[in-house]
Design a protein around this motif. Structure first.
Motif, PDB file in Angstrom:
ATOM      1  N   GLU A  42       0.847  -1.187   0.000  1.00 44.46           N
ATOM      2  CA  GLU A  42       0.000   0.000   0.000  1.00 44.46           C
ATOM      3  C   GLU A  42       0.881   1.235   0.000  1.00 44.46           C
ATOM      4  N   LYS A  43       0.725   2.042  -1.034  1.00 41.03           N
ATOM      5  CA  LYS A  43       1.545   3.241  -1.160  1.00 41.03           C
ATOM      6  C   LYS A  43       0.687   4.458  -0.868  1.00 41.03           C
ATOM      7  N   LYS A  44       1.244   5.350  -0.102  1.00 36.38           N
ATOM      8  CA  LYS A  44       0.556   6.595   0.186  1.00 36.38           C
ATOM      9  C   LYS A  44       0.971   7.627  -0.849  1.00 36.38           C
ATOM     10  N   GLU A  45      -0.002   8.373  -1.287  1.00 37.43           N
ATOM     11  CA  GLU A  45       0.315   9.441  -2.214  1.00 37.43           C
ATOM     12  C   GLU A  45       0.922  10.587  -1.420  1.00 37.43           C
ATOM     13  N   GLU A  46       2.077  11.006  -1.865  1.00 34.57           N
ATOM     14  CA  GLU A  46       2.754  12.069  -1.147  1.00 34.57           C
ATOM     15  C   GLU A  46       2.113  13.400  -1.485  1.00 34.57           C
ATOM     16  N   GLU A  47       1.751  14.107  -0.454  1.00 35.33           N
ATOM     17  CA  GLU A  47       1.153  15.413  -0.656  1.00 35.33           C
ATOM     18  C   GLU A  47       2.262  16.434  -0.839  1.00 35.33           C
ATOM     19  N   GLU A  48       2.035  17.329  -1.769  1.00 33.26           N
ATOM     20  CA  GLU A  48       3.035  18.358  -1.996  1.00 33.26           C
ATOM     21  C   GLU A  48       2.921  19.398  -0.896  1.00 33.26           C
ATOM     22  N   LYS A  49       4.024  19.645  -0.266  1.00 35.28           N
ATOM     23  CA  LYS A  49       4.037  20.654   0.782  1.00 35.28           C
ATOM     24  C   LYS A  49       4.203  22.020   0.121  1.00 35.28           C
ATOM     25  N   PRO A  50       3.467  22.998   0.588  1.00 35.61           N
ATOM     26  CA  PRO A  50       3.626  24.324  -0.010  1.00 35.61           C
ATOM     27  C   PRO A  50       5.015  24.878   0.305  1.00 35.61           C
ATOM     28  N   VAL A  51       5.567  25.540  -0.674  1.00 37.70           N
ATOM     29  CA  VAL A  51       6.900  26.104  -0.517  1.00 37.70           C
ATOM     30  C   VAL A  51       6.786  27.371   0.309  1.00 37.70           C
ATOM     31  N   VAL A  52       7.529  27.401   1.382  1.00 41.29           N
ATOM     32  CA  VAL A  52       7.513  28.558   2.261  1.00 41.29           C
ATOM     33  C   VAL A  52       8.695  29.443   1.881  1.00 41.29           C
ATOM     34  N   VAL A  53       8.383  30.646   1.474  1.00 51.68           N
ATOM     35  CA  VAL A  53       9.418  31.588   1.086  1.00 51.68           C
ATOM     36  C   VAL A  53       9.653  32.513   2.264  1.00 51.68           C
ATOM     37  N   SER A  54      10.861  32.493   2.757  1.00 52.37           N
ATOM     38  CA  SER A  54      11.148  33.367   3.880  1.00 52.37           C
ATOM     39  C   SER A  54      11.332  34.794   3.373  1.00 52.37           C
ATOM     40  N   PRO A  55      10.843  35.754   4.117  1.00 50.90           N
ATOM     41  CA  PRO A  55      10.953  37.143   3.658  1.00 50.90           C
ATOM     42  C   PRO A  55      12.406  37.600   3.673  1.00 50.90           C
ATOM     43  N   TYR A  56      12.729  38.442   2.731  1.00 50.68           N
ATOM     44  CA  TYR A  56      14.076  38.970   2.652  1.00 50.68           C
ATOM     45  C   TYR A  56      14.068  40.359   3.267  1.00 50.68           C
ATOM     46  N   TYR A  57      14.905  40.525   4.241  1.00 46.78           N
ATOM     47  CA  TYR A  57      14.983  41.809   4.927  1.00 46.78           C
ATOM     48  C   TYR A  57      16.133  42.615   4.330  1.00 46.78           C
ATOM     49  N   TYR A  58      15.807  43.818   3.889  1.00 57.43           N
ATOM     50  CA  TYR A  58      16.821  44.691   3.328  1.00 57.43           C
ATOM     51  C   TYR A  58      17.560  45.370   4.473  1.00 57.43           C
ATOM     52  N   THR A  59      18.852  45.351   4.378  1.00 52.27           N
ATOM     53  CA  THR A  59      19.641  46.045   5.400  1.00 52.27           C
ATOM     54  C   THR A  59      20.247  47.283   4.762  1.00 52.27           C
ATOM     55  N   TYR A  60      20.083  48.384   5.424  1.00 46.31           N
ATOM     56  CA  TYR A  60      20.603  49.647   4.934  1.00 46.31           C
ATOM     57  C   TYR A  60      21.711  50.104   5.870  1.00 46.31           C
ATOM     58  N   GLY A  61      22.653  50.813   5.300  1.00 42.87           N
ATOM     59  CA  GLY A  61      23.719  51.378   6.111  1.00 42.87           C
ATOM     60  C   GLY A  61      23.235  52.616   6.851  1.00 42.87           C
ATOM     61  N   PRO A  62      24.114  53.273   7.552  1.00 39.50           N
ATOM     62  CA  PRO A  62      23.711  54.474   8.272  1.00 39.50           C
ATOM     63  C   PRO A  62      23.379  55.599   7.273  1.00 39.50           C
ATOM     64  N   PRO A  63      22.509  56.487   7.640  1.00 41.25           N
ATOM     65  CA  PRO A  63      22.124  57.557   6.713  1.00 41.25           C
ATOM     66  C   PRO A  63      23.283  58.525   6.475  1.00 41.25           C
ATOM     67  N   TYR A  64      23.337  59.069   5.304  1.00 44.82           N
ATOM     68  CA  TYR A  64      24.367  60.034   4.945  1.00 44.82           C
ATOM     69  C   TYR A  64      23.771  61.446   5.063  1.00 44.82           C
ATOM     70  N   TYR A  65      24.526  62.349   5.687  1.00 41.50           N
ATOM     71  CA  TYR A  65      24.094  63.735   5.820  1.00 41.50           C
ATOM     72  C   TYR A  65      25.063  64.607   5.052  1.00 41.50           C
ATOM     73  N   TYR A  66      24.542  65.457   4.282  1.00 42.21           N
ATOM     74  CA  TYR A  66      25.362  66.389   3.526  1.00 42.21           C
ATOM     75  C   TYR A  66      25.425  67.713   4.279  1.00 42.21           C
ATOM     76  N   THR A  67      26.581  68.157   4.503  1.00 44.05           N
ATOM     77  CA  THR A  67      26.729  69.465   5.156  1.00 44.05           C
ATOM     78  C   THR A  67      27.486  70.405   4.241  1.00 44.05           C
ATOM     79  N   ASN A  68      27.240  71.642   4.299  1.00 46.16           N
ATOM     80  CA  ASN A  68      27.931  72.661   3.483  1.00 46.16           C
ATOM     81  C   ASN A  68      29.067  73.257   4.210  1.00 46.16           C
TER      82      ASN A  68
END
Length: 98
Positions: free
Chosen positions: A72-98
């Motif tokens: 007796e063979k069980k039909e394998e159910e397809e597991k939904p693909v879980v996509v992990s969120p991608y977190y963008y990392t930004y550097g420190p803000p740049y300030y322009y001074t005159n």
């Protein structure tokens, strides 16, 4: 390994069917037994010995025939693909001074 075994036994009396079910349930590894028609039964089990089952039915009822043994063979159910969120990392803000 789950097996599905179909066994035909000779008599069609109610008492013989009850006795066949009792014998089949007593075999090690059997999980379910169902009657198919008047003189056949389907036995499902995990790691059970179909020859031992047939031999015990022959001793108890007089006639038993092993019709089929299938894995007796069980039909394998397809597991939904879980996509992990991608977190963008930004550097420190740049300030322009005159």
């Amino acid at each position: 390994m789950k097996q599905k075994v179909v066994v035909r036994f000779g008599t069609k009396r109610r008492k013989s069917r009850s006795k066949a079910l009792t014998i089949a349930v007593g075999v090690q590894g059997v999980t379910s037994v169902t009657l198919k028609g008047q003189d056949e039964m389907e036995v499902v089990g995990d790691m059970m010995d179909s020859v031992v089952l047939t031999t015990l039915l022959r001793k108890g009822l007089g006639f038993a025939e092993l019709v089929s043994v299938k894995e007796e063979k069980k039909e394998e159910e397809e597991k939904p693909v879980v996509v992990s969120p991608y977190y963008y990392t930004y550097g420190p803000p740049y300030y322009y001074t005159n």
